[in-house]
Design an enzyme around this catalytic site. Structure first.
Site, PDB file in Angstrom:
ATOM      1  N   ALA A  86       0.636  -1.207   0.039  1.00  0.00           N
ATOM      2  CA  ALA A  86      -0.074   0.004  -0.049  1.00  0.00           C
ATOM      3  C   ALA A  86       0.898   1.220  -0.016  1.00  0.00           C
ATOM      4  O   ALA A  86       0.612   2.123  -0.710  1.00  0.00           O
ATOM      5  CB  ALA A  86      -0.817   0.067   1.136  1.00  0.00           C
ATOM      6  N   GLU A 100       3.776   2.232  -1.194  1.00  0.00           N
ATOM      7  CA  GLU A 100       4.575   2.124  -2.221  1.00  0.00           C
ATOM      8  C   GLU A 100       3.886   3.013  -3.317  1.00  0.00           C
ATOM      9  O   GLU A 100       3.610   2.450  -4.531  1.00  0.00           O
ATOM     10  CB  GLU A 100       5.014   0.835  -2.621  1.00  0.00           C
ATOM     11  CG  GLU A 100       5.952   0.388  -1.853  1.00  0.00           C
ATOM     12  CD  GLU A 100       6.281  -1.249  -1.721  1.00  0.00           C
ATOM     13  OE1 GLU A 100       5.988  -1.715  -2.966  1.00  0.00           O
ATOM     14  OE2 GLU A 100       6.963  -1.952  -0.823  1.00  0.00           O
ATOM     15  N   ARG A 149       1.327  -1.301   4.889  1.00  0.00           N
ATOM     16  CA  ARG A 149       1.957  -2.140   3.692  1.00  0.00           C
ATOM     17  C   ARG A 149       1.086  -3.317   3.122  1.00  0.00           C
ATOM     18  O   ARG A 149       0.781  -3.326   1.962  1.00  0.00           O
ATOM     19  CB  ARG A 149       3.081  -2.975   4.330  1.00  0.00           C
ATOM     20  CG  ARG A 149       3.693  -4.091   3.525  1.00  0.00           C
ATOM     21  CD  ARG A 149       4.774  -4.578   4.088  1.00  0.00           C
ATOM     22  NE  ARG A 149       5.379  -5.707   3.459  1.00  0.00           N
ATOM     23  CZ  ARG A 149       6.400  -6.063   2.610  1.00  0.00           C
ATOM     24  NH1 ARG A 149       7.001  -5.007   2.189  1.00  0.00           N
ATOM     25  NH2 ARG A 149       6.644  -7.236   2.092  1.00  0.00           N
ATOM     26  N   ASN A 208       2.294 -10.141  -1.163  1.00  0.00           N
ATOM     27  CA  ASN A 208       3.445 -10.738  -1.855  1.00  0.00           C
ATOM     28  C   ASN A 208       3.969 -11.640  -1.023  1.00  0.00           C
ATOM     29  O   ASN A 208       5.366 -12.149  -1.261  1.00  0.00           O
ATOM     30  CB  ASN A 208       4.408  -9.606  -2.181  1.00  0.00           C
ATOM     31  CG  ASN A 208       5.409  -9.988  -3.179  1.00  0.00           C
ATOM     32  OD1 ASN A 208       5.002 -10.658  -4.223  1.00  0.00           O
ATOM     33  ND2 ASN A 208       6.555  -9.383  -3.423  1.00  0.00           N
ATOM     34  N   HIS A 245       7.476  -2.310  -7.264  1.00  0.00           N
ATOM     35  CA  HIS A 245       7.570  -1.772  -6.040  1.00  0.00           C
ATOM     36  C   HIS A 245       8.398  -0.835  -5.786  1.00  0.00           C
ATOM     37  O   HIS A 245       9.023  -0.185  -6.526  1.00  0.00           O
ATOM     38  CB  HIS A 245       8.164  -3.109  -5.124  1.00  0.00           C
ATOM     39  CG  HIS A 245       7.243  -4.304  -5.105  1.00  0.00           C
ATOM     40  ND1 HIS A 245       6.682  -4.619  -3.986  1.00  0.00           N
ATOM     41  CD2 HIS A 245       6.807  -5.180  -6.145  1.00  0.00           C
ATOM     42  CE1 HIS A 245       6.037  -5.717  -4.149  1.00  0.00           C
ATOM     43  NE2 HIS A 245       6.074  -6.219  -5.287  1.00  0.00           N
ATOM     44  N   SER A 246       8.333  -0.197  -4.561  1.00  0.00           N
ATOM     45  CA  SER A 246       9.478   0.596  -3.987  1.00  0.00           C
ATOM     46  C   SER A 246       9.797   0.097  -2.656  1.00  0.00           C
ATOM     47  O   SER A 246       9.240  -0.446  -1.915  1.00  0.00           O
ATOM     48  CB  SER A 246       9.136   2.170  -4.391  1.00  0.00           C
ATOM     49  OG  SER A 246       8.087   2.257  -2.954  1.00  0.00           O
ATOM     50  N   TYR A 268      17.344 -11.155   0.091  1.00  0.00           N
ATOM     51  CA  TYR A 268      16.902 -11.886   1.258  1.00  0.00           C
ATOM     52  C   TYR A 268      15.854 -12.732   0.567  1.00  0.00           C
ATOM     53  O   TYR A 268      15.242 -12.545  -0.380  1.00  0.00           O
ATOM     54  CB  TYR A 268      16.324 -10.922   2.489  1.00  0.00           C
ATOM     55  CG  TYR A 268      15.138 -10.153   1.700  1.00  0.00           C
ATOM     56  CD1 TYR A 268      13.812 -10.269   1.831  1.00  0.00           C
ATOM     57  CD2 TYR A 268      15.404  -8.701   1.395  1.00  0.00           C
ATOM     58  CE1 TYR A 268      13.100  -9.769   1.521  1.00  0.00           C
ATOM     59  CE2 TYR A 268      14.533  -8.021   0.765  1.00  0.00           C
ATOM     60  CZ  TYR A 268      13.296  -8.575   0.731  1.00  0.00           C
ATOM     61  OH  TYR A 268      12.273  -7.734   0.410  1.00  0.00           O
ATOM     62  N   GLU A 308      11.989  -2.524  -8.241  1.00  0.00           N
ATOM     63  CA  GLU A 308      11.917  -1.609  -6.882  1.00  0.00           C
ATOM     64  C   GLU A 308      12.350  -0.280  -7.389  1.00  0.00           C
ATOM     65  O   GLU A 308      13.329  -0.105  -8.031  1.00  0.00           O
ATOM     66  CB  GLU A 308      12.860  -2.089  -5.930  1.00  0.00           C
ATOM     67  CG  GLU A 308      12.582  -3.502  -5.178  1.00  0.00           C
ATOM     68  CD  GLU A 308      11.669  -3.638  -4.274  1.00  0.00           C
ATOM     69  OE1 GLU A 308      11.210  -2.455  -3.922  1.00  0.00           O
ATOM     70  OE2 GLU A 308      11.158  -4.521  -3.763  1.00  0.00           O
TER      71      GLU A 308
END
Ligand code: 0X9
Ligand code: ZN
Length: 427
Positions: free
Chosen positions: A199, A201, A256, A268, A319-320, A370, A392
């Protein structure tokens, strides 16, 4: 916000709603009574944060895994895409905990000295009447209603090449709007581009809307766009998490997840490839809560069904932040079977992005940063056979999720370059 703040035990506590008690009396006249206004209303003038409660975004430099764990233990939120020994890690901590990070030798750099003040300033700006100017639509961030209207206008402007379709609806009943662009010619390549699974981003929602706008409007004047639209059936879904997105506008800028229950699900982490694996959580309060089971959420079901029905071959999940081009796998460091193809195409995408504004995006597999289990991109690749990337967007670090609105257009140029290049790479 990729994983638990501390490695073993804890669940990431969702960012606090911005309700603050005010303890300031200014000029001896204005006593600030308890301020219980919900974000995004600005704090009453002359009121200040209670000392020690200020939330700071910091970048720490972990030498060893144990250092990172120590830093994450103090985190209220983890913003970083880069995680792991030797990599800088972006965290949100209370201001009072910064000296502890310093004492631990983690060299905390302040990225945002007061994340709630930044969010309030943004909300104040967005409340200004001149912001509503339709002449400069991409000069400012827009909420879900405005984005929906804009998509409808694009479809009305060029019905011969754009159609607005609701591909599902959210938990709270908002339509999951997709703008279907092109697809007039037999043999068009089906492609999906989506934004705002997360949310907060906002730049991802703006960039995907802007990509759709450019493809629809510039068809006659830009040969590369004409060529793309003539050979592609593109589904653009700027906001796949509209409930969370609206909540980040109305109540909590740093929200988020979606709006399942009072806790939310990280969409995600809700896809079925490696669902439940590492880099996801079974704890509802965690920012990476994966949901009760794979595809428990209407938003992920709609994306899965669309991808299957339309035989999507190419995919970008925007995304960011971090300026990264990521390819599968996200859940395991094991190389994807088509790793060579991903790196070749990803390299072309990163170069095309660079050509737009000389902004560097790094190419990596997601799990190199990760592990994240249950991601959309791993499902699109692993189950739907699509060439799928997670991008991103801006910034690299700095202000995190809250960007100056002047960044929307240049970031859109980068998003468009990525979309065109991914399609071109298929030939
Ligand atoms: O954690 C995520 O879902 C994505 N990052 S974000 O900061 N926008 O939340 C990235 C998922 C893929 N990346 C990795 N596997 N590292
Ligand atoms: Zn994200």
């Amino acid at each position: 916000m990729p994983r638990e703040p501390s490695s073993g035990s804890s669940n990431l506590v969702a960012p606090q709603p911005t309700r603050r008690r005010v303890a300031a009396v200014v000029l001896g006249v204005l006593a600030c009574a308890t301020w219980l206004s919900d974000f995004p209303q600005p704090a009453p003038l002359a009121c200040v944060e209670p000392p020690g409660d200020t939330r700071v975004a910091v970048r720490v430099h972990c030498g060893e895994a144990s250092d990172c764990a120590a830093a994450q233990a103090l985190a209220i939120d983890v913003w970083s895409e880069h995680q792991g020994p030797g990599l800088p890690l972006d965290l949100v901590v209370y201001e009072r905990d910064v000296p502890t990070l310093e004492a631990a030798g983690l060299r905390p750099e302040v990225l945002v000295s007061d994340i709630d003040a930044v969010a309030r300033a943004e909300a104040q700006r967005l409340a200004l009447p001149e912001i509503q100017k339709p002449s400069d639509w991409f000069g400012e961030f827009r909420d879900f209603g405005a984005i929906s209207t804009h998509l409808g206008q694009l479809a009305a402007l060029h019905p011969e090449r754009a159609t607005l379709v609701a591909v599902g609806s959210s938990i709270e009943g908002r339509p999951l709007w997709a703008l279907r662009i092109g697809g007039q010619h037999p043999g068009s390549t089906p492609m999906l581009v989506n934004g705002a699974q997360h949310a907060r981003e906002w730049i991802a929602a703006m960039v995907t809307t802007c990509v759709a706008d450019r493809l629809v409007r510039d068809y006659e004047t830009v040969p590369a766009i004409r060529e793309f639209v003539d050979r592609t059936e593109l589904w653009v879904i700027p906001v796949v998490n509209p409930d969370g997105y609206q909540y980040s506008w109305s109540s909590n800028r740093y929200w988020r997840k979606n709006r399942r229950g009072s806790h939310g699900v990280d969409l995600n982490r809700n896809f079925s490839v490696a669902w439940g694996g590492s880099g996801s959580s079974k704890e509802k309060r965690s920012e990476i809560y994966r949901g009760e089971y794979a595809f428990s959420e209407p938003e992920t079901i709609a994306l899965r069904d669309l991808a299957r029905r339309e035989h999507i071959a190419l995919h970008i999940d925007f995304h960011s932040y971090g300026q990264l081009v990521l390819y599968p796998w996200n859940h395991t460091p094991a190389p994807a079977k088509e790793r060579g193809r991903f790196t070749a195409v990803g390299d072309r995408i990163a170069s095309a992005i660079y050509a737009a504004h000389k902004t560097s995006y790094s190419l990596k597999s997601g799990a190199q940063l990760y592990p994240a289990a249950g991601t959309m991109s791993d499902w699109m690749y692993g189950e739907a056979d699509a060439l799928s990337f997670t991008i991103e967007l801006r910034p690299k670090g700095g202000s995190g999720f809250v960007l100056p609105p002047e960044q929307i257009r240049p970031t859109c140029d980068e998003g468009l370059a990525a979309v065109l290049e991914l399609r071109a790479a298929l030939d």
